[in-house]
Motif scaffolding. Structure first.
Motif, PDB file in Angstrom:
ATOM      1  N   LYS A 153      36.691  40.165  41.754  1.00 53.64           N
ATOM      2  CA  LYS A 153      35.864  39.844  40.808  1.00 53.64           C
ATOM      3  C   LYS A 153      35.499  41.246  40.309  1.00 53.64           C
ATOM      4  CE  LYS A 153      31.446  39.127  39.263  1.00 53.64           C
ATOM      5  NZ  LYS A 153      30.180  39.164  39.901  1.00 53.64           N
ATOM      6  N   HIS A 154      35.129  42.225  41.167  1.00 55.54           N
ATOM      7  CA  HIS A 154      34.753  43.545  40.945  1.00 55.54           C
ATOM      8  C   HIS A 154      36.054  44.112  40.357  1.00 55.54           C
ATOM      9  CE1 HIS A 154      30.667  44.134  42.399  1.00 55.54           C
ATOM     10  NE2 HIS A 154      31.202  43.837  43.550  1.00 55.54           N
TER      11      HIS A 154
ATOM     12  N   GLN B 239      38.311  42.707  38.458  1.00 56.20           N
ATOM     13  CA  GLN B 239      38.424  42.278  37.185  1.00 56.20           C
ATOM     14  C   GLN B 239      37.311  42.871  36.404  1.00 56.20           C
ATOM     15  OE1 GLN B 239      37.490  38.093  37.192  1.00 56.20           O
ATOM     16  NE2 GLN B 239      37.739  38.102  35.035  1.00 56.20           N
ATOM     17  N   MET B 240      36.094  43.001  36.673  1.00 60.67           N
ATOM     18  CA  MET B 240      34.893  43.303  35.909  1.00 60.67           C
ATOM     19  C   MET B 240      35.178  44.826  35.285  1.00 60.67           C
ATOM     20  SD  MET B 240      32.956  41.363  34.877  1.00 60.67           S
ATOM     21  CE  MET B 240      32.178  42.608  33.995  1.00 60.67           C
TER      22      MET B 240
ATOM     23  N   ILE C  50      34.622  38.422  45.969  1.00 63.63           N
ATOM     24  CA  ILE C  50      33.911  39.515  45.539  1.00 63.63           C
ATOM     25  C   ILE C  50      34.730  40.735  44.988  1.00 63.63           C
ATOM     26  CG2 ILE C  50      31.880  41.217  46.055  1.00 63.63           C
ATOM     27  CD1 ILE C  50      30.945  39.271  47.962  1.00 63.63           C
TER      28      ILE C  50
ATOM     29  N   MET D 179      30.190  33.803  47.890  1.00 62.90           N
ATOM     30  CA  MET D 179      31.767  34.420  47.667  1.00 62.90           C
ATOM     31  C   MET D 179      32.033  35.027  48.997  1.00 62.90           C
ATOM     32  SD  MET D 179      32.403  35.613  43.966  1.00 62.90           S
ATOM     33  CE  MET D 179      31.213  36.642  43.775  1.00 62.90           C
TER      34      MET D 179
END
Lengths: 406, 664
Positions: B9-10, B12-13, B6, B1
């Motif tokens: 994604k972080h 979103q998490m 990344i 990625m």
């Protein structure tokens, strides 16, 4: 509808589910939890499950539960299965409910029952000492037509009544028996090694019928699993369903959830391993909740209620043919050294698209570890989520071997 | 990625976990908080991650992440406690980082918090930055290195980078000036740390030459960037051209000015190398000592061997290898260069061919290696620095206090042996030592304490330390299992035969306890306290093992220092003066024990403590068995008890104490 569920054991997520569902409940557990329960307004009956005497028995517990009007007992721990069985046999006025509970607590009895009912099981025997295991191995070698110089057939020994991998030993030779077996292991169950892919099923049962079936693919027993099952197991789903319903019928299970382990060989032979009827380990229901988007813990409890209506069941459980598009998996992390001082999350994990979250905690300064019981206590879990089950399997296998603790 | 993916994604998490946390009841909140904090922990080690957390901090706060914790009431937070919490690791450090972001958010007016004004929040952040300069400059102290993992360090460093972009440095100027002063007053051999800070100040802070506080910082800047009036507006190349237009008198003025600047902070500018080379090239023999800033003794020695020194200058000095000019000057003053063996050793070094592996290490240790300067020049330059400033030897971010201590001892008392050792190590990338009749060879012994060497060291240390560390470790291995501290045998074998044979240890291996501490203190005073040792002075440095304790006086670990002398300070207090190879000026060992590095009679590079405070941290030292046993009875009981109390209430809590008498 149940007037009140008696939850035997202790699980905060289960209690939370009951609160969210608005179901009446009372928690029965060790007195250690009483202070917490009072502080958080959790209906609670302190009870010592490990004591069985004139003043500590199911009839006594029944009396204590009367004020709560409890009419359904739900086992949360392996050790509370007989207690729940005894209570439910009174609630349902059916003495065999208790006998059935014993079935879950004695692995030899469980296997005999499965064998009688026509399920494929390995060769098994009750053994009482190391000599007994050796003789068992001899007979197994003989049956497998061993020629001089060939390796011994593998034998597993397991305590009759322990959860999961506790006390489970794999013995690959006579030397192994001498080296790995301890006097305290006996008596126990010895059984032949079952080859194939190992998986578990979580069947939610009501009225003797499977109302929802989850299949959990084990990547490595005690370390990692994912939900729903990968492509190969999925293609066998109908067969698995049939065998599962057969198991339910043989055991005569009416209400609740069972969690058996199965083995599928390359020639598509399906063998029964063992079965439990409490909340499975490995955070399986947590993964199932996420994958199928339902409250698996709440459903687990409610399925124990004979008076649950069809509407309620449909509301609680996913459709029987549900197939989620995303896979949820986890790997349990065990420190690989005797002494650890720090937690190191590898950069590659942070950049892994499937990586979801983790519950790893750093060790306390320099921590010495206790010897392991079963697979020992894991230090936390790393969770993954993604669309490709093969990639999932690869990741779980990889991270099982990463040193998170150094 | 890629980084973008990344980051997304972080993001979103974080949102998902925050959502789960918000929805959880009080029963499972702790469990969800653990996962959420795990995610925060992952994100907190980068600027991008901190930015996302900063965006989310109002939501995190409102979701109750601080609830029920000591961080709940922001108005009760104490800036000086932040440092300790950050060092205590995840999850404490993680929530501490969130707490700072929350206060910053309030300070920026992005978020309202009850009971805390925008101005109060801004002041708080300011104070946090000021009391954590070690993280701002990413120069962790010894204690910090012991307790923090790499990830934790990068989290905290990222936080302070983040906070500093919002900090008004007007407020921290005085602190930085003091920090620089404390570092420079120790005259460390490696000057990267202070140069980094000086460059940082130059870039970040506008200074006013009229302001007395700013003048301090300007003085540090001048010593590197414009040491003389004529150097203003030049770089070292155009400065060299300018020099050829100057008269003899002007050059003298220039030399005086530039060396004065060097002596002020111990920092050498590139201009000074240009000037020195110019003077040597044009045979301004009388100006070279001026440019080197020599005292009369130094001048006399220079005059004695000017040809030799001029040769050294020509072959070693370069604008990219300038710092060693200070060492060269000090070498002339302390007389080391007067020894024939030293001069021969240095001449030999000039003609060696360095092993490629060693060359690699040397170049790696040089922050900006320049093609014009050979690894050999860097190495000999480092020899000048070490021989000229033996108390400035440091260990960098390495657990190698033993090796640093050795290099420092040899440079004072066995300089020719040291040079020869450097030569062998540099040529063969190997080294041998004698230990109890055996030969220990670096190349055939297993790994030592250092797994990965931090190359933030001088060229001599990068050459020798990997070998010394392994040899030391092997000696320790051979001497272990004898029921006593192996240092008893290892110290004399490693450092040299002038280490006394008697070895006192407060800790007893056999009983795993502190035994006869009173006797131990008496022997210590009989060894070094002038009132009880017959008024003797210490002759050689004594390798001493000390307990490192935190500011709360809790036991942290072990450390090696050398006790150099015991003397009365300008105020009449008896102090222990010692070499601490970790070069730290701002230490707090708890119980009010704070080693001083300047102003209490210290020579450059020494640390000092009142003698009884020093004694209260010592656990092992060497002594003369023939002397100490009859002198120890002179030590009065109350002096012993004073030390005992401090010891017992600090590191002593980690041990059992047995008060049986022992024969010393």
């Amino acid at each position: 509808m149940a007037k009140c569920y008696a939850l035997l054991g202790w699980s905060l997520p289960v209690i939370e589910s009951m609160q969210k569902l608005g179901k009446p409940y009372v928690v029965v557990s060790f007195p250690d939890f009483q202070a917490y329960a009072e502080e958080n307004n959790i209906p609670f009956v302190p009870y010592k499950f490990n004591e069985w005497s004139d003043t500590s028995n199911s009839l006594d517990l029944l009396e204590k539960l009367r004020t709560f009007d409890a009419d359904v007992a739900v086992p949360l721990f392996e050790e509370t299965v007989e207690w729940a069985g005894a209570l439910n046999s009174i609630f349902r006025d059916d003495p065999r409910v208790l006998n059935r509970a014993f079935l879950f607590r004695n692995k030899a009895m469980m296997k005999r029952k499965a064998l009688i009912g026509g399920l494929r099981v390995g060769l098994f025997e009750e053994v009482y000492n190391k000599e007994g295991v050796k003789k068992f191995m001899d007979r197994l070698n003989e049956a497998n037509l061993q020629i001089d110089g060939e390796e011994d057939s593998w034998v597993h020994i397991k305590p009759f009544a322990s959860a999961g991998t506790v006390g489970h030993r794999l013995l690959k030779s006579k030397e192994d028996i001498d080296r790995k077996c301890e006097d305290g292991d006996f008596p126990c169950l010895a059984e032949s090694h079952l080859p194939g892919t190992e998986f578990s099923c979580e069947a939610f049962i009501h009225g003797g019928k499977i109302r929802f079936l989850n299949i959990t693919e084990y990547v490595k027993l005690g370390y990692s699993n994912f939900i729903p099952e990968g492509h190969r197991l999925n293609s066998k789903r109908d067969r698995i369903m049939n065998e599962m319903q057969k198991l339910v019928n043989i055991f005569g299970i009416q209400y609740g959830m069972i969690h058996p382990e199965w083995f599928l060989t390359e020639n598509d032979e399906l063998s029964f391993g063992e079965v439990a009827c409490r909340i499975p380990g490995g955070h399986i229901l947590e993964l199932a909740s996420k994958a199928y988007d339902f409250d698996a813990l709440g459903a687990f409890v409610c399925c124990h209620d004979p008076n649950l209506t069809e509407e309620e069941l449909n509301e609680l459980l996913p459709p029987l043919d549900a197939r989620p598009s995303e896979f949820y998996g986890n790997v349990m992390i065990y420190p690989r050294k005797n002494q650890i001082s720090q937690l190191v999350i590898p950069e590659e994990l942070k950049e892994e698209p499937y990586f979801l979250d983790h519950t790893l905690v750093p060790p306390l300064t320099t921590q010495k570890l206790d010897t392991r019981e079963g697979f020992g206590n894991h230090f936390g879990t790393v969770n993954f989520k993604g669309e490709d089950p093969d990639r999932m399997r690869e990741l779980l296998l990889h991270y099982e071997n990463v040193d998170f603790y150094q | 990625m890629d980084n973008q993916a990344i980051a997304e994604k972080h993001q979103q998490m974080l949102e998902e976990l925050l959502n789960e946390y918000t929805k959880a009841t009080v029963l499972t909140k702790p469990e969800k908080a653990q996962k959420l904090m795990g995610q925060v922990d992952l994100m907190a080690d980068s600027k991008e991650g901190l930015e996302m957390l900063f965006e989310q901090i109002p939501n995190l706060t409102e979701a109750g992440i601080f609830k029920g914790s000591p961080w709940e009431d922001a108005s009760k937070l104490v800036p000086t406690l932040v440092n300790g919490t950050l060092k205590s690791g995840h999850p404490n450090s993680t929530i501490e980082i969130l707490s700072e972001l929350r206060l910053l958010s309030v300070a920026k007016g992005k978020f309202d918090l009850e009971g805390l004004t925008q101005e109060e929040a801004a002041n708080y952040i300011q104070e946090v930055v000021v009391s954590n300069l070690e993280f701002v400059f990413n120069e962790p102290q010894e204690e910090t290195r012991l307790v923090m993992s790499k990830h934790e360090l990068s989290k905290v460093h990222s936080l302070f980078k983040f906070l500093s972009s919002y900090t008004d440095y007007e407020q921290v100027k005085a602190k930085i000036a003091e920090e620089l002063y404390l570092i420079c007053e120790q005259r460390p051999v490696v000057t990267e740390k202070q140069r980094k800070i000086i460059a940082w100040v130059k870039e970040k802070i506008e200074l006013n030459p009229e302001d007395p506080e700013d003048q301090k910082l300007l003085s540090f800047q001048r010593s590197i960037y414009r040491p003389t009036k004529r150097s203003v507006g030049h770089d070292f190349r155009s400065y060299r051209q300018l020099l050829s237009t100057l008269s003899e008198d002007e050059l003298k003025e220039e030399s005086g000015e530039i060396s004065e600047m060097m002596l002020k902070h111990g920092l050498v500018s590139q201009f000074q190398a240009s000037l020195l080379l110019h003077l040597v090239e044009h045979k301004h023999l009388n100006l070279v000592p001026v440019c080197l800033g020599l005292n009369p003794t130094g001048v006399a020695r220079f005059n004695e061997m000017s040809t030799y020194v001029m040769q050294l200058i020509t072959e070693v000095i370069d604008p990219f290898n300038a710092q060693c000019i200070y060492g060269l000057g000090k070498m002339l003053e302390n007389g080391i260069l007067s020894r024939e063996a030293v001069r021969s050793g240095l001449s030999n070094l000039l003609s060696i061919r360095i092993h490629p592996e060693v060359e690699k290490r040397i170049l790696k240790s040089t922050r900006t290696p320049h093609e014009k300067v050979s690894p050999k020049q860097y190495l000999i330059g480092a020899v000048f620095r070490i021989l000229g400033q033996p108390l400035g030897v440091g260990q960098g971010n390495n657990p190698t206090c033993q090796s640093a201590r050795g290099i420092s001892m040899w440079s004072q008392h066995a300089p020719a042996k040291l040079i020869h050792m450097i030569q062998t190590a540099a040529v063969y990338d190997d080294l041998t030592f004698r230990f109890e009749g055996r030969e220990i060879k670096y190349s055939t012994t297993p790994q030592g304490l250092v797994q990965v060497l931090d190359h933030n060291l001088d060229a001599v240390s990068v050459t020798l330390v990997p070998m010394l560390d392994r040899v030391y470790n092997e000696m320790m291995r051979l001497a272990s299992g004898r029921g006593e501290d192996p240092h008893k045998w290892v110290n004399p074998a490693l450092y040299g035969q002038w280490i006394q044979m008697g070895f006192a240890s407060a800790y007893d291996y056999m009983s795993d306890a502190i035994i006869d501490f009173d006797g131990f203190v008496k022997v210590f005073y009989a060894m070094c306290h002038p009132d009880y040792n017959g008024g003797n002075r210490l002759v050689y440095p004594n390798p001493v093992g000390i307990f490192i304790t935190s500011a709360k006086a809790e036991m942290l670990g072990f450390h090696a220092v050398s006790l150099l002398r015991v003397d009365v300070d300008p105020k009449g207090e008896l102090r222990a003066y010692f070499l601490n190879p970790n070069n730290e000026g701002r230490q707090d060992w708890g119980q009010g024990i704070k080693p001083s590095v300047v102003g209490k009679g210290e020579v450059y590079g020494e640390s000092s403590l009142p003698l009884h405070q020093f004694a209260a941290r010592v656990y092992a030292f060497h002594y003369n068995t023939l002397e100490a046993t009859d002198k120890m009875n002179n030590v009065p009981e109350e002096k012993v008890q004073r030390v005992r109390e401090l010891a017992k209430e600090s590191w002593g809590k980690s041990y059992n104490w047995l008060d049986i008498r022992k024969k010393w």
